[in-house]
Enzyme design. Structure first.
Site, short mmCIF file in Angstrom:
data_model
loop_
_atom_site.label_atom_id
_atom_site.label_comp_id
_atom_site.label_asym_id
_atom_site.label_seq_id
_atom_site.Cartn_x
_atom_site.Cartn_y
_atom_site.Cartn_z
N ASP A 70 0.84 -1.19 0.00
CA ASP A 70 0.00 0.00 0.00
C ASP A 70 0.88 1.25 0.00
OD1 ASP A 70 -1.81 2.11 0.95
OD2 ASP A 70 -3.17 0.44 1.36
N ARG A 112 -16.85 14.82 -23.13
CA ARG A 112 -15.53 14.49 -22.60
C ARG A 112 -14.61 14.19 -23.77
NH1 ARG A 112 -18.01 16.15 -18.89
NH2 ARG A 112 -18.31 15.27 -16.81
N ALA A 140 -0.76 4.67 -8.52
CA ALA A 140 -1.68 4.15 -7.50
C ALA A 140 -2.52 5.28 -6.95
CB ALA A 140 -0.90 3.49 -6.36
N SER A 182 -4.67 14.45 -13.64
CA SER A 182 -5.95 14.25 -14.33
C SER A 182 -6.49 15.57 -14.86
CB SER A 182 -6.95 13.67 -13.33
OG SER A 182 -8.25 13.75 -13.86
N TYR A 229 -11.20 14.57 -5.55
CA TYR A 229 -10.28 13.83 -6.42
C TYR A 229 -9.37 14.80 -7.19
CZ TYR A 229 -8.72 11.18 -10.50
OH TYR A 229 -7.96 10.63 -11.50
N1 LIG Z 1 -8.57 6.08 -16.19
C1 LIG Z 1 -8.71 7.40 -16.39
O1 LIG Z 1 -9.56 7.84 -17.16
C2 LIG Z 1 -7.79 8.37 -15.70
C3 LIG Z 1 -7.93 9.73 -16.02
C4 LIG Z 1 -7.12 10.65 -15.38
C5 LIG Z 1 -6.17 10.22 -14.47
N2 LIG Z 1 -6.05 8.90 -14.17
C6 LIG Z 1 -5.03 8.51 -13.16
O2 LIG Z 1 -4.24 7.46 -13.67
C7 LIG Z 1 -3.87 6.59 -12.61
C8 LIG Z 1 -4.24 5.16 -12.95
O3 LIG Z 1 -5.63 5.08 -13.19
P1 LIG Z 1 -6.35 3.75 -13.68
O4 LIG Z 1 -7.47 4.16 -14.54
O5 LIG Z 1 -5.35 2.80 -14.19
O6 LIG Z 1 -6.97 3.25 -12.30
P2 LIG Z 1 -7.18 1.77 -11.74
O7 LIG Z 1 -8.12 1.91 -10.63
O8 LIG Z 1 -7.44 0.80 -12.82
O9 LIG Z 1 -5.73 1.44 -11.15
C9 LIG Z 1 -5.28 1.93 -9.93
C10 LIG Z 1 -4.47 0.83 -9.25
O10 LIG Z 1 -4.00 1.36 -8.02
C11 LIG Z 1 -4.15 0.38 -7.02
N3 LIG Z 1 -4.28 1.05 -5.73
C12 LIG Z 1 -5.34 1.75 -5.24
N4 LIG Z 1 -5.07 2.21 -4.01
C13 LIG Z 1 -3.81 1.79 -3.70
C14 LIG Z 1 -2.98 1.94 -2.56
N5 LIG Z 1 -3.40 2.60 -1.47
N6 LIG Z 1 -1.74 1.39 -2.60
C15 LIG Z 1 -1.31 0.70 -3.68
N7 LIG Z 1 -2.07 0.51 -4.78
C16 LIG Z 1 -3.31 1.05 -4.80
C17 LIG Z 1 -5.40 -0.38 -7.39
O11 LIG Z 1 -5.41 -1.69 -6.83
C18 LIG Z 1 -5.31 -0.40 -8.91
O12 LIG Z 1 -4.66 -1.58 -9.37
C19 LIG Z 1 -4.54 7.12 -11.35
O13 LIG Z 1 -3.61 7.88 -10.64
C20 LIG Z 1 -5.64 8.00 -11.88
O14 LIG Z 1 -5.93 9.05 -10.98
C21 LIG Z 1 -6.85 7.96 -14.76
#
Ligand SMILES: NC(=O)c1ccc[n+]([C@@H]2O[C@H](COP(=O)([O-])OP(=O)(O)OC[C@H]3O[C@@H](n4cnc5c(N)ncnc54)[C@H](O)[C@@H]3O)[C@@H](O)[C@H]2O)c1
Ligand SMILES: [Zn+2]
Length: 378
Positions: free
Chosen positions: A63, A257, A84, A129, A189
């Site tokens: 974590d 979007r 994460a 983001s 967020y």
């Molecule tokens: N998907 C989108 O549209 C999007 C858009 C803008 C920004 N983001 C950013 O990109 C990043 C990845 O997003 P994603 O879509 O792959 O999300 P996701 O939820 O698929 O992946 C996030 C991963 O982080 C892990 N995680 C969560 N809390 C944790 C913790 N406390 N310690 C360790 N691991 C932890 C989860 O198990 C998961 O595998 C994030 O930072 C998100 O804010 C995503």
């Protein structure tokens, strides 16, 4: 010598895609991930995302709120890709402490360790983001570039969803959001993402570790969690359609979007890992095109061929923005990035992938009920 890369959240949607691409390029990849049940379900052996990387990367279950987990994961790493996070905009309006702890606290711990311990880290890439911009950039014929403030509950209650000029209250025209646009998130967020960026850029500069931050737009594609009812509109709609339920669209369905395909996002991120020109910059990653939510729903229904009623509900969530699309000139000019996959092509790949997945019960209504109860859904 090939470099060692640590990807936090590397079992997630974006992280696993980057991990597989980096492995192909000859990097040694370590993943630190808590396998959060909201994303991976109660049994990670059934998580397609986790299975993608299992056995291929050096996996550390841990974590980002835990110092020992970070210290173990950081050993011998050259590049950190910090993904994460908790990612649900709506959920972040009531799970406030959790969002701050994981997103800001996790990043703070990373920098605390990098500042106080000798490591081999040469660069840190941070996922930010589009949510940091809140409403995007708009143009008013009278007042020039303007940044509308959060929409008022009383306007939306009357079905008036468009944003207004914050100066003359008149009509405004949406334009692409550039990186130097005003930062004014409308969700916890978004606020945590901005703090992650600022903290990383500031401390990185002070200790001489280059930082690159990425403001991803709405990322979609194969691998996107079909379990998480809190984020990812394509997944949410797909699960509803496949369950034979009706789609309730927020507002009037004309909110837009910028949907950017997962492979393009991974490629853009890898450019930041590899190119020195990226150092200490924040980049938008999007397509520069906007698509409205009604079109997304209709396109998915057509792809699945399942008759589905689409109700434009007029309901809305506080903290949601109306529109946003990226101006991607900076990343194009500095890193040579151009998105390769059009929305039409990408949504086809996504639907083909969904068709091969086992679809779980649609628990979207439960997530809405949760927001209603807290007065955040009207
Ligand atoms: N998907 C989108 O549209 C999007 C858009 C803008 C920004 N983001 C950013 O990109 C990043 C990845 O997003 P994603 O879509 O792959 O999300 P996701 O939820 O698929 O992946 C996030 C991963 O982080 C892990 N995680 C969560 N809390 C944790 C913790 N406390 N310690 C360790 N691991 C932890 C989860 O198990 C998961 O595998 C994030 O930072 C998100 O804010 C995503
Ligand atoms: Zn005006």
């Amino acid at each position: 010598m090939s470099k060692n890369v640590l990807i936090t959240g590397g079992a997630g949607f974006i992280g696993s895609t980057i991990a597989l691409k980096l492995l192909k390029k000859g990097y040694q990849v370590t993943v630190l991930d808590s396998l959060s049940p909201q994303i991976h379900g109660e049994n990670p052996d059934n998580s397609e995302l986790y299975q993608r990387i299992k056995g291929k990367v050096n996996f550390i279950k841990g974590d980002v709120r835990n110092r020992q987990d970070w210290e173990k994961a950081l050993e011998n790493q050259n590049i950190i890709v910090h993904l994460a996070a908790e990612t649900g905009t709506g959920q972040s309006m009531y799970d406030i402490q959790k969002y701050v702890d994981i997103n800001i606290g996790g990043t703070a711990l990373l920098w605390d360790i990098l500042t106080n311990k000798k490591t081999a880290v040469e660069k840190v890439v941070v996922a930010s983001s589009r949510a940091i911009y809140g409403e995007g950039r708009y143009h008013c014929a009278k007042d020039g570039d303007v940044y509308p403030i959060e929409r008022r509950d009383e306007d939306m209650a009357k079905g008036d969803f468009e944003v207004k000029c914050p100066i003359c209250n008149g009509e405004v025209e949406l334009v692409g959001t550039t990186e130097d646009s005003k930062i004014h998130p409308t969700s916890t967020y978004g606020l945590t993402k901005h703090t992650q960026e600022e903290l990383s850029l500031m401390i990185g500069k002070s200790i001489g570790i280059p930082v690159v931050t990425y403001r991803y737009q709405n990322v979609y594609g194969p691998g996107q969690s079909l379990k998480n009812p809190y984020t990812g509109i394509l997944s949410i709609f797909s699960t509803i359609i496949k369950n034979g339920n009706d789609i309730n669209i927020f507002e009037d369905g004309l909110e837009t979007r910028d949907f950017v395909y997962i492979d393009d996002v991974a490629d853009a991120t890898i450019l930041g890992i590899e190119k020195e020109e990226a150092n200490f910059h924040s980049f938008n990653v999007g397509t520069g095109e906007k698509t409205d939510v009604l079109t997304v729903a209709k396109t998915l229904i057509e792809k699945y061929g399942i008759p589905t009623e689409v109700k434009v509900s007029g309901n809305y969530r506080l903290g949601d923005i109306r529109h946003n699309f990226a101006d991607i000139s900076l990343i194009h000019n500095l890193l040579g990035f151009t998105p390769k996959v059009s929305f039409d092509e990408g949504i086809g790949h996504f639907a083909d992938w969904v068709n091969q997945q086992e679809i779980e019960k649609d628990n979207y209504e439960a997530s809405i009920a949760e927001m209603k109860e807290k007065g955040l859904y009207k």
